[in-house]
Design an enzyme around this catalytic site. Sequence first.
Site, mmCIF file in Angstrom:
data_model
loop_
_atom_site.group_PDB
_atom_site.id
_atom_site.type_symbol
_atom_site.label_atom_id
_atom_site.label_comp_id
_atom_site.label_asym_id
_atom_site.label_seq_id
_atom_site.Cartn_x
_atom_site.Cartn_y
_atom_site.Cartn_z
ATOM 1 N N ALA A 1 0.854 -1.149 -0.043
ATOM 2 C CA ALA A 1 -0.007 -0.045 -0.049
ATOM 3 C C ALA A 1 0.944 1.203 -0.013
ATOM 4 O O ALA A 1 2.183 1.103 0.010
ATOM 5 C CB ALA A 1 -1.014 0.098 1.048
ATOM 6 N N HIS A 2 0.027 2.266 0.168
ATOM 7 C CA HIS A 2 0.812 3.551 0.013
ATOM 8 C C HIS A 2 1.929 3.932 1.110
ATOM 9 O O HIS A 2 1.609 3.625 2.053
ATOM 10 C CB HIS A 2 -0.272 4.654 -0.403
ATOM 11 C CG HIS A 2 -0.818 5.022 0.522
ATOM 12 N ND1 HIS A 2 -2.385 5.741 0.414
ATOM 13 C CD2 HIS A 2 -1.276 4.617 1.856
ATOM 14 C CE1 HIS A 2 -2.960 5.721 1.747
ATOM 15 N NE2 HIS A 2 -2.522 5.002 2.517
#
Length: 342
Positions: free
Chosen positions: A240-241
Amino acid sequence: MRIDSLLEVLDQHQVKYHFNGDATKEIHSVASLDNASAESLSFLNSPKFVTALSSTQAGLVILSEKFVADCPQAFIAVQDPYYVYSLLAQVLYPVTPPFLGVADNATVSLTAKVADNICVEANCVLQDNVVVGEYSWLAPGCVLYPDVQIGKHCRIGANVVIHKECRIGDYVQIESGTVIGGDGFGWAPQDGKWSKIPQIGRVIIGNHVAIGNNCTIDRGAIEDTIIEDHCIIDNLVHIAHNVLIGEGSAIAGQVGFAGTTQLGKYNIVAGQVGFAGHLSTVDHCHFAAKSGVTHNINQPGSYSGFPTQETSKWQKQIVRQRTLDKLARQVAALQKQIAEIE
């Protein structure tokens, strides 16, 4: 390929070895000890398979020094047979592009900068200001959005998508179907609805990184998502980010990292491990399959279970759990005896 040519490869990698046999013999394939022929390379990396050594027909066997007395064939004795096997197998089975140049039906922006000695296969799309380094190879259907930069000697698999401004280092392999730099999962709740948060960071991938099939590595929300040098990532991994994957880490299939996880250097993550967001691990951690990492890991070591804990503690708990049914029956029997006395 002659054995002496294979030995030259080991010399180039400064591998110490003890060779016994005819160095002019030809080797053309790799095979298991049981199925090898006189032109096959094989290896022994575990005592479990030493019984196959005495009857193997392999033309060359890679093994450790302690097994040489059991080997009737030509051999290379080394400290790490598995590593040496990987080096020689790469030579015997080279991965090479079908041609050099750009396919007629690829779409390449006039502002893209691509080296002369690369391979861009059919239906690839290279948008504005894309840079592709020497000897890199884009398989069919790759899409590189504006301002993407790819280093030298990279191999990008079919239908890989790399979104705008992402950076790929040198000697990187990305297998088919992976998406680099898609939007992270950033939404703000308001009155039962969701407001999109623009994801303005990038994905930065270091050198000598390998990424498997159908992985998703999201761009950062504000800062970058970073994969450091010498990491290997299996299929179906989600990052994820703003995650940081530390140098030299290995991640098996179906692992998931929630946003802003900071994985230390040289971590080993087995299949289906899940990381909650906004946590960190130190260097040299090992996470067993299906572990759930819900808190910071501040000491190197082996971890298992959900929520994850030191493997030795988890194993003791599992042993105790197996006795719970017996213990419950014993307690019930004691309660019955007490009731009868009363």
